[in-house]
Design an enzyme around this catalytic site. Structure first.
Site, PDB file in Angstrom:
ATOM      1  N   ASN A  78       0.943  -1.757  -0.081  1.00  0.00           N
ATOM      2  CA  ASN A  78       0.267  -0.485  -0.197  1.00  0.00           C
ATOM      3  C   ASN A  78       0.807   1.166   0.044  1.00  0.00           C
ATOM      4  OD1 ASN A  78      -2.915   0.135   0.280  1.00  0.00           O
ATOM      5  ND2 ASN A  78      -2.715  -1.100   0.826  1.00  0.00           N
TER       6      ASN A  78
ATOM      7  N   ASN B 122      -7.502 -10.038   3.241  1.00  0.00           N
ATOM      8  CA  ASN B 122      -8.339  -8.919   2.995  1.00  0.00           C
ATOM      9  C   ASN B 122      -9.476  -9.555   2.304  1.00  0.00           C
ATOM     10  OD1 ASN B 122      -7.986 -10.172   0.345  1.00  0.00           O
ATOM     11  ND2 ASN B 122      -6.469  -9.117  -0.230  1.00  0.00           N
TER      12      ASN B 122
ATOM     13  N   CYS C 247      -6.983  -1.360   9.592  1.00  0.00           N
ATOM     14  CA  CYS C 247      -6.363  -1.599   8.024  1.00  0.00           C
ATOM     15  C   CYS C 247      -6.082  -0.650   6.915  1.00  0.00           C
ATOM     16  CB  CYS C 247      -7.455  -3.245   8.258  1.00  0.00           C
ATOM     17  SG  CYS C 247      -9.450  -2.931   7.905  1.00  0.00           S
TER      18      CYS C 247
ATOM     19  N   GLY D 112     -10.193   0.379   7.594  1.00  0.00           N
ATOM     20  CA  GLY D 112     -10.743   0.440   8.483  1.00  0.00           C
ATOM     21  C   GLY D 112     -12.321   0.426   8.806  1.00  0.00           C
ATOM     22  N   TRP D 113     -12.825  -0.619   7.445  1.00  0.00           N
ATOM     23  CA  TRP D 113     -14.285  -0.991   8.168  1.00  0.00           C
ATOM     24  C   TRP D 113     -14.635  -2.646   8.546  1.00  0.00           C
ATOM     25  CZ3 TRP D 113     -15.562   3.092   3.317  1.00  0.00           C
ATOM     26  CH2 TRP D 113     -14.597   2.484   2.217  1.00  0.00           C
ATOM     27  N   ASP D 114     -13.785  -3.366   7.609  1.00  0.00           N
ATOM     28  CA  ASP D 114     -13.919  -3.883   7.610  1.00  0.00           C
ATOM     29  C   ASP D 114     -13.368  -5.215   8.990  1.00  0.00           C
ATOM     30  OD1 ASP D 114     -15.850  -4.244   5.197  1.00  0.00           O
ATOM     31  OD2 ASP D 114     -14.061  -4.832   4.645  1.00  0.00           O
ATOM     32  N   ARG D 115     -12.212  -5.229   8.440  1.00  0.00           N
ATOM     33  CA  ARG D 115     -11.139  -6.047   9.337  1.00  0.00           C
ATOM     34  C   ARG D 115     -10.726  -5.602  10.576  1.00  0.00           C
ATOM     35  NH1 ARG D 115      -6.603  -7.775   5.732  1.00  0.00           N
ATOM     36  NH2 ARG D 115      -6.910  -5.843   3.883  1.00  0.00           N
TER      37      ARG D 115
ATOM     38  N   ARG E  42     -20.566  -5.934   0.747  1.00  0.00           N
ATOM     39  CA  ARG E  42     -19.862  -7.195   1.415  1.00  0.00           C
ATOM     40  C   ARG E  42     -21.166  -7.891   0.928  1.00  0.00           C
ATOM     41  NH1 ARG E  42     -16.887  -4.933   1.009  1.00  0.00           N
ATOM     42  NH2 ARG E  42     -14.511  -3.746   1.400  1.00  0.00           N
TER      43      ARG E  42
END
Lengths: 657, 659
Positions: free
Chosen positions: B250, B275, B338, B341-344, B384
Site C-alpha cells: 500500500n 483481505n 486495516c 478501517g471498515w472490515d477487519r 459486502r
C-alpha cells in the site's frame, strides 16, 4: 517365585501365569492384603475426575490426601515378607527433592517413593508425625512409557560451592523422567542425582511391565467399603436369557461350554437356537475359528429379530463345508426368510483368509444368507492410528495450519465413522428390514464385538441405562472374550514393539460418546463413566478387565480374589457421579448421523490432561444445578407442601366448608 | 411483479441433499418477495419459503429424464435442489429469479414492503431500543479525557462515519480535520471502546496516507492526544490488522502504515488478517466441502483445512485477544486500523470489546455492539452482502466471520453469554434477508437519506420481543464466566476452533444433535420458575389461612375465596407440566419455546420455522428414527439402500456354487 518366569511365559497369545503364583496364589494375596486404608485409598485410579467431590482439593491431577510420611509407607509394605519379589525390582525406593510437573499445573517438589504398585510423591517432607500432602498417587501399571534424560553437568549447584568442576559434577548430576501414562496423562519428574534417576526409571519400567496377571494390583487391593464377591454376579446370563425366553421359545441356554472345551474364549453358557443340540454345536464349533460358533448376541424385542455373532468359518483353500454349521444357521431363518452376514472384513480380505484356513460363508452352502462386507480396521493399524492421534494432540508446538490434515492422517475419526456406520447397518437390517443378522470378522473377538455392542446401544433403550450399559459390557465384551489383557497391555505412548495391542474398546467408547453427543438425553450415564471405563480397561485396581476370557479368569480366580469395578461403581455415592442429569427414558431407536460434520474428536478424552476443561465443567455443573433445582420442587417440594397444607387444620376447615 | 414470468409450477420435486430418495413432490410459487414450495402431502402441506434477497446463486443444470434440475444456493447456507418437469417452465423460473434476486434500487428490497402490523409509535420505539449515546454514557463518556465531537455533523469530514464521534478532549477540530486528510477515505481515529477502570481505550481509523515518507503533524498530534487520554500509560499500540506484505504494498500507492520514528511513543504491530477477497474464496471452498455428497472423513477434513477458514477465524480471534490483553492487563490504549478501517477493523474491535466487557455478552449489549462497531462506523453492508446488484468482488463474509468468532467463544465459555446459538444464526439470517432496515446501505449518511427509520422496522425490536427464544439457559449474571474479561485459551491453539455445522449445514437437520440441550433447559427453567411462583402462592395462601384462623371465620372465608383461584389453577398447570411430559415421549417435547407468539406476522413465522434449529426433527417428524433411511447411503462404501450383495464381485462365487 521370580517375575522373570512370568516374562518367559508371555508368548503373546497365552496369558502368562507363572507357576509360582499359581501354587501360592490365594495364600499370597491374603498375606499381602494391606490393612492400612491410607495405603490403598479407595480411589480406582489416579484420575482428576474420579476423586470424590467431598475432598477439599485435588489440584494435582490425582488425589491430595493426608497420609503419613513417605517413609512409613514403605515400612508398611516391607513388613510383609512377600514384598521381596517386588522389592527385587525396586532399585531405589525413595528420593528426596523430586520436582513433579504436569501440563497445566504448577510444579511441586517432594519426596518420591516407589511401592510395589504405586508411585507416590508427597510434597511435605516434614518430620516425625507431621502428615504430608500426597501430590501423586499413580498406579504403576498405568505407566505406558518411561523416558529418561540425564544431565551430568547440571543446572543445580548446591549453595556454598563455588562452582568448581568437581563440585558441580558431584552435586549437579540430575535427570528427568517423563512418564507417559495409559490414561494419556504425561508427568515429569526431575530427580537430583543421575544414579537415582536411572534407578527410579528402571524400577518403574520393571514394575509396569510385570505381565503376570496375579501379580497385578487388583489381587492386592482391598477397599474397606466393598466385599470381594460383590458385583461379580450382577448380570447373570440366565437372567438375560429369561427375558428373551419370556418372549420366544426359539432359543435355549446351552451349557455345552461348561468346561471351556468347545470354545476356550466363550463363557460356560451361551444362548443358541432351541432346535440345535449340544452335539451339533460341538461340531459346528470345530468349523469356526477358535471354536466360536454362531450364538445369540441380541434379541430385538420390538420385532423379534435377532443378531448372532461368531468367528469366520474355516472353509480354507479347499472350500470345506460343515453340515452342522449350515444347519445351525439354517434353523435361525424360516423358509423364505433371508438373513444378512455382516463381515467386518473387505471381500478381498475375507477371500484371502481362505489361504490360512479361514474364509467366509459361500452362498451355495448358506443360500438364505447374503453377505455384506464392511471393512473395519483392527490390530496394528488401529493401534497406530491411536498412537498417532495421541502424539498429534500432545504436540503443543504445532500450529493451527496443519492440524486438520494431521487429524485426518491419524485416521481415528474415519475409524469412528466406519464403526458407527457398520453398527447402524446391522441395526437397520434388524429394525427396518426385520432380518436376522450374523456379524463376524476373523476371530470374532474384536470388530465383531464392536459392531454387536454398538448396535445394541443404538437399538435398545435398556442398554442405555447405567445398569444396562454395564450389563452390555459384561455380556458383549468381557464374557464374550475380548482379549483385554492383550489388547490393553499398552496404550498410545509405549515404545515397546506392539504385539497384540489394539484400542477396540476405546473405539467403542468413543462411538458411544458420539451417540451421547447426538442424543444428549438418551443415555443415562455421562462422559465420566466412559472415561472411567477407559482408564480401568488399561490399568485398574479392580479385576473386571483382567485376563482375556472367562476361562483365564477362572484359572486366575479373578472373581474370588479381586474386587469388581461394577461393585465400586454401584455404590450409591459413586453411582450418582456417573449419571447424566439430562437423561430421560427414550424408547426409540437412536439413529446417529454418520456424516463427517457430525463426527467430532472426543476432546474430553484426548485433551483431558492437555487443556483445562474448567469452563466446560462449570457449564456441566450449571446444567446439573438447573435440572436439580426443578426436581425437588416437582417431586417433593410442591407435593409435600401441598399435602402439608391440606393436612393443615386451616386447610381442613376449608375442606369442610 | 412484472419480472415474474411464471408464478406457479406444479409437480416440482424438492430433493433432499442427503438422500435422493426422499424427494418431495409439490408446487412452486414465485411471489414478489419469496420463492415458495408447498408439498402435496395433504396433511402436512409443508412449506419452504425463501426470500429473494437470500438467494446468492441459481444454477440451471442439464435436463435429465425426470426433468430440469434447478439449484438455488442461499446466503444463509440453505441449498435447494428442485426438479421441474418441463424445461420451458424451468427456464422461465430461472429467468424470473435471476432478475428478482438482483434488485437495483433499495426500494425493491423486502423491508419496504414488510409490514409486521405495528403502529408508528411501536416502530419508533423499536428504533430507540439501541441508543449509542446511551452506550457511550455507560462506558463513562464524556469525561475528563473524552468528548463528543460535532466536527462530522453534516458528514462534512467523513461521509462513512456517523455524525457523532467521540474523540480525545485535547483533539481540536483542527487536529481532527488535519488527521482526516491524512487517512484513507478521511476515516480519522475515533473512539470505539473505553475502559473506565484504567482509562485505556480502543480507537479505530483507516490507514495513514504515509507512502514512503509523508508525515502529518495533526495526525501525529491526534495519536498523541489518544495517548494523553490514558494518563496511566506512556505509549499506545497501533495495530495494523493486515499482513505486513499487504501494508507495504500500500505504501507504493501513497498509503501504508505509521512509521514509529515519526510518532512519539507508539508501538506498532502487524496482525495478519487476510483481505476480503481471500476470505470470500475461503468461504466458497468451505461451502463446497459442506456440499459434498457423502464425503469420507478424509475428504471433509482435507477440504476444511484447504479452505483455510478456521485459520482465518483464528487470526481474527488472535487480534481481538491481543487488544483485549493490552487494554485489560497492560492498561495501554490501542489504535486499530486495516486499509479502510471498515472490515477487519470492525471485526477486531468488536471481538476485543466482547472479550473485555461482559455487557456485550448480554443480548442487549450484543445488539449495541453490532450497532456501534459495524452499523455506525460505516461497514458497507450493501456491498459486502450483495443486497443490491453490484460488484461481486465487493462481497465478502466479514460479519459472518465475526459471528462465528462469537460462536467459537460460546463453545469455550458456555455460561458466558446471555444469548444462544439461535440468536447468532437469526442475526446472520437477517443481515442478508433485508427484512429489517438496520443493515441497509453502506453508511449512516445513506440510511438517513433513505429515511430508513421512518420506512422500515428494526430487527433489534423484533429479536427483543422474542428474547425468550434466544436465551442461554446456562447464563447467570452472577456466574464467574459473566464477570470481567474472558481469557480464551491460547495454547495449544491448534484444536480450539471447530467447524460450525449449526451455521454452515444449518438446514441439514440430520447432521445435528437430535436433542437440543438449550431448549430442554429453557423448558426446565421455565417450569422451575412456574413451580416457584406456585410455591409462593401456596405459601401465601398458607400464611393467610393461618392468619385467618386467628382472625376468625368471617374474614377467613373471604380470603380463601380470593386465594383459592390462583392456587388451584397453578397446581393444575403444574400437573400438566410434569417433567415426564417433556422427556418420556419426545413427541411432546416443547417444539416451540413457550413465549414465542408473533402470530400477527405470517411471513416471519415461516422463516422462524425454518430457522429453529431443533423443531422440524422433533415436531414435524416426531420421530428420531427418521434418519434411518439415509444410513446406507451414508455408509462408507456408499451404495443404495439395503443390501446389494457385495459378494457379487466375488469372482470365486462360481466355484462355491460348484462345490
Amino acid at each position: 517365585m521370580k517375575v522373570g518366569d512370568a516374562e518367559d511365559n508371555s508368548n503373546g497369545q497365552e496369558l502368562s501365569l507363572s507357576r509360582g503364583v499359581q501354587r501360592s496364589g490365594g495364600h499370597y494375596c491374603a498375606l499381602f492384603a494391606p490393612r492400612d486404608p491410607c495405603l490403598h485409598p479407595e480411589v480406582p485410579t489416579c484420575t482428576r475426575r474420579s476423586v470424590p467431590a467431598t475432598q477439599p482439593e485435588q489440584p494435582r491431577g490425582s488425589c491430595r490426601q493426608q497420609v503419613p510420611v513417605a517413609g512409613k509407607l514403605h515400612r508398611g509394605s516391607a513388613a510383609t515378607g512377600t514384598t521381596m519379589e517386588f522389592s527385587e525390582l525396586i532399585k531405589t525406593a525413595t528420593v528426596e527433592s523430586v520436582l513433579l510437573s504436569c501440563a497445566g499445573l504448577p510444579a511441586v517438589k517432594g519426596t518420591l517413593c516407589i511401592t510395589s504398585h504405586h508411585l507416590l510423591l508427597s510434597s511435605c517432607p516434614g518430620g516425625d508425625a507431621q502428615p504430608g500432602t500426597v501430590e501423586l498417587w499413580l498406579l504403576i501399571r498405568n505407566v505406558d512409557a518411561v523416558e529418561k534424560r540425564v544431565q551430568n553437568l547440571g543446572w543445580y549447584q548446591p549453595p556454598g560451592t563455588n562452582g568448581s568442576p568437581l563440585d558441580t559434577r558431584l552435586a549437579g548430576s540430575s535427570g528427568t523422567i517423563t512418564l507417559r501414562c495409559k490414561d494419556l496423562k504425561v508427568l515429569q519428574l526431575e530427580i537430583p542425582g543421575m544414579e537415582e534417576c536411572l534407578n527410579i526409571a528402571s524400577s518403574i519400567e520393571a514394575l509396569s511391565s510385570v505381565d503376570s496377571v496375579m501379580m497385578m494390583y487388583p489381587f492386592f487391593y482391598r477397599p474397606q467399603s466393598l466385599r470381594l464377591e460383590e458385583g461379580w454376579h450382577l448380570f447373570p446370563l440366565e437372567r438375560h436369557f429369561q427375558q428373551i425366553a419370556s418372549q420366544t421359545s426359539q432359543w435355549r441356554l446351552s451349557h455345552v461350554n461348561q468346561d471351556f472345551t468347545t470354545c476356550p474364549t466363550y463363557p460356560p453358557s451361551v444362548i443358541v437356537p432351541a432346535a440345535v443340540d449340544d452335539d451339533t454345536l460341538r461340531k459346528a464349533a470345530r468349523f469356526r475359528h477358535g471354536g466360536r460358533f454362531p450364538i445369540l448376541s441380541y434379541y430385538h424385542p420390538k420385532n423379534g429379530t435377532v443378531m448372532l455373532r461368531s468367528s469366520q468359518p474355516l472353509t480354507g483353500p479347499n472350500r470345506k463345508r460343515c453340515r452342522e454349521d449350515e444347519m445351525l444357521l439354517g434353523t435361525v431363518l424360516d423358509k423364505g426368510e433371508r438373513g444378512f452376514i455382516i463381515d467386518t472384513r473387505s471381500a478381498q480380505a475375507a477371500k484371502q483368509a481362505r489361504m490360512t484356513g479361514g474364509g467366509t460363508e459361500p452362498k451355495s452352502s448358506y443360500p438364505q444368507w447374503r453377505r455384506l462386507h464392511r471393512p473395519l480396521e483392527r490390530g496394528r493399524p488401529l493401534q497406530e492410528s491411536f498412537m498417532k492421534l495421541v502424539e498429534a494432540c500432545n504436540d503443543t508446538s504445532a500450529t493451527m495450519d496443519r492440524w486438520l490434515s494431521r487429524l485426518e492422517s491419524c485416521r481415528w475419526l474415519s475409524h469412528v465413522k466406519a464403526a458407527l456406520s457398520t453398527a447402524c447397518l446391522a441395526a437397520q437390517c434388524m429394525d427396518r428390514e426385520e432380518a436376522t443378522v450374523l456379524v463376524h470378522g476373523a476371530e470374532g473377538t474384536d470388530t465383531t464385538l464392536l459392531v454387536t455392542a454398538l448396535a445394541q446401544v443404538i437399538l435398545d433403550p435398556s442398554c442405555r441405562t447405567l445398569r444396562g450399559f454395564l450389563g452390555l459390557l459384561e455380556r458383549e465384551w468381557i464374557e464374550a472374550g475380548h482379549p483385554f489383557h492383550l489388547r490393553c497391555a499398552r496404550s498410545a505412548s509405549s515404545h515397546a514393539r506392539p504385539k497384540q495391542e489394539a484400542p477396540l474398546f476405546l473405539l467403542f467408547l468413543d462411538c458411544v460418546w458420539q451417540l451421547s453427543r447426538q442424543f444428549p438425553f438418551s443415555l443415562e450415564f455421562s462422559e465420566r463413566l466412559l472415561l472411567t471405563l477407559f482408564d480401568n480397561a488399561y490399568a485398574s485396581a479392580y479385576g473386571t478387565f483382567l485376563c482375556n476370557n472367562e476361562k483365564e479368569r477362572c484359572l486366575c480366580k479373578v472373581k474370588e480374589n479381586t474386587h469388581s469395578l461394577w461393585a465400586w461403581l454401584n455404590q450409591p455415592e459413586e453411582r450418582t457421579k456417573y449419571l447424566n442429569p439430562l437423561y430421560s427414558h427414550n424408547p426409540l431407536v437412536i439413529w446417529p448421523s454418520v456424516e463427517p460434520q457430525s463426527i467430532q474428536l472426543w476432546q474430553g478424552l484426548f485433551f483431558r490432561w492437555i487443556r483445562s476443561s474448567q469452563h466446560l465443567d462449570e457449564a456441566w455443573a450449571e446444567i446439573q444445578r438447573l435440572v436439580e433445582s426443578k426436581d425437588p420442587h416437582a417431586k417433593e417440594g410442591v407435593g409435600k407442601r401441598l399435602s402439608r397444607s391440606l393436612s393443615d387444620p386451616a386447610a381442613q376447615t376449608e375442606n369442610e366448608r | 411483479m412484472e419480472h415474474i414470468r411464471m408464478p406457479k409450477v406444479e409437480n416440482v420435486r424438492l430433493l433432499d441433499r442427503l438422500s435422493s430418495r426422499k424427494a418431495a413432490l409439490g408446487t412452486l410459487y414465485l411471489t414478489a418477495t419469496h420463492v415458495i414450495f408447498v408439498e402435496n402431502v395433504s396433511e402436512t402441506r409443508k412449506e419452504t419459503w425463501v426470500l429473494h434477497s437470500q438467494i446468492s446463486s441459481i444454477e440451471k443444470q442439464a435436463t435429465t429424464a425426470t426433468g430440469c434440475p434447478l439449484l438455488i444456493r442461499c446466503k444463509n447456507f440453505q441449498v435447494i435442489q428442485l426438479v421441474i418437469p418441463q424445461e420451458r417452465d424451468c427456464h422461465d423460473v430461472y429467468i424470473s429469479l435471476i432478475r428478482l434476486t438482483r434488485p437495483v434500487k433499495y426500494e425493491e428490497l423486502y423491508c419496504f414492503s414488510f409490514n409486521p402490523k405495528l403502529d408508528k409509535e411501536e416502530r419508533e420505539q423499536g428504533w430507540k431500543l439501541v441508543d449509542l449515546n446511551e452506550e457511550y454514557n455507560r462506558m463513562g463518556i464524556p469525561n475528563n479525557y473524552w468528548q463528543i465531537s460535532d466536527v462530522n455533523r453534516d458528514y462534512g469530514v467523513c461521509d462513512s462515519y456517523p455524525t457523532e464521534v467521540y474523540v480525545p478532549k485535547s483533539a481540536t477540530a483542527h487536529i481532527i480535520v488535519g488527521s482526516s486528510k491524512f487517512r484513507s477515505r478521511r476515516r480519522f481515529p475515533a473512539l470505539s471502546y473505553y475502559c473506565k477502570d484504567n482509562n485505556a481505550s480502543i480507537c479505530r481509523s483507516s490507514q495513514p496516507l504515509s507512502g514512503f515518507s509523508a508525515r502529518c503533524l495533526e495526525d501525529e498530534q491526534m495519536l498523541q492526544a489518544i495517548r494523553k487520554a490514558n494518563p496511566g500509560s506512556d505509549f499506545i499500540y497501533v495495530v495494523d490488522t493486515r499482513p505486513k506484505l499487504n501494508a507495504m504494498a500500500n505504501r507504493a500507492a501513497g498509503k501504508g502504515y505509521e512509521n514509529e520514528d515519526n510518532y512519539s511513543n507508539i508501538k506498532f504491530q502487524f496482525i495478519g488478517i487476510e483481505n476480503i477477497h481471500v476470505m470470500r474464496n475461503s468461504l466458497q471452498k468451505m461451502l463446497e466441502v459442506c456440499e459434498l455428497k457423502s464425503p469420507s472423513m478424509s475428504d471433509f477434513l482435507w477440504g476444511l483445512e484447504n479452505s483455510g477458514w478456521l485459520k482465518h477465524i483464528k487470526a481474527i480471534m488472535d487480534a481481538g485477544i491481543f487488544i483485549a490483553k493490552a487494554v485489560a492487563e497492560e492498561g495501554v490504549s490501542v489504535l486499530v486500523h486495516c486499509s479502510d478501517g471498515w472490515d477487519r477493523t470492525a471485526q477486531v474491535c468488536s471481538v476485543a470489546s466482547l472479550l473485555l466487557d461482559p455487557y456485550y455478552r448480554t443480548m442487549k449489549g450484543f445488539m449495541v455492539l453490532i450497532e456501534k462497531d459495524w452499523v455506525s462506523f460505516g461497514h458497507k453492508f450493501n456491498h459486502r452482502y450483495g443486497n443490491l446488484d453490484g460488484d461481486p468482488k465487493e462481497i465478502s463474509p466479514v460479519i459472518d466471520q465475526f459471528i462465528e468468532c462469537v460462536w467459537q467463544l460460546m463453545e469455550q465459555f458456555p455460561c458466558a453469554f446471555e444469548f444462544n446459538e439461535r440468536f447468532l444464526i437469526h442475526i446472520q439470517h437477517h443481515i442478508y434477508s433485508c427484512q429489517f432496515g438496520n443493515f441497509l446501505c453502506n453508511s449512516q449518511k445513506e440510511r438517513r437519506e433513505l429515511k430508513i427509520q421512518e420506512r422500515t422496522y428494526s430487527l433489534w425490536a423484533h429479536l427483543w420481543k422474542n428474547r425468550a427464544d434466544y436465551l442461554n439457559p446456562l447464563y447467570r449474571s452472577d456466574h464467574s464466566q459473566t464477570q470481567g474479561t474472558l481469557h480464551p485459551q491460547m495454547a495449544p491453539c491448534n484444536f480450539l476452533y471447530k467447524f460450525w455445522s449449526g451455521m454452515y449445514n444449518r438446514f441439514e437437520k440430520g447432521l445435528h444433535p437430535r436433542q437440543s440441550i438449550t431448549d430442554y433447559l429453557m423448558a426446565v427453567k421455565e417450569e422451575t420458575q412456574q413451580l416457584e411462583e406456585e410455591l409462593e402462592v401456596l405459601g401465601e395462601r398458607l400464611a393467610n389461612l393461618q392468619k385467618s384462623q386467628l382472625n376468625g371465620n368471617k374474614v377467613k372465608s373471604k380470603q380463601q375465596d380470593r386465594n383459592k383461584q390462583p392456587g388451584l389453577s397453578t397446581s393444575s398447570n403444574s400437573l400438566a407440566n410434569t417433567p415426564q411430559e417433556y422427556s418420556n415421549d419426545l413427541k411432546s417435547f416443547p417444539s416451540r419455546s413457550p413465549s414465542q407468539g408473533d402470530e400477527d406476522d405470517s411471513a416471519l413465522i415461516l422463516t422462524q420455522d425454518n430457522l429453529k434449529s431443533s423443531d422440524p426433527d422433533l415436531s414435524a417428524n416426531s420421530d428420531q428414527e427418521s434418519g434411518v433411511e439415509d444410513l446406507s447411503c451414508r455408509s462408507p462404501s456408499g451404495g443404495g439402500c439395503l443390501p446389494s450383495e457385495d459378494s457379487g464381485k466375488d469372482s470365486d462365487e462360481a466355484v462355491y456354487l460348484a462345490v
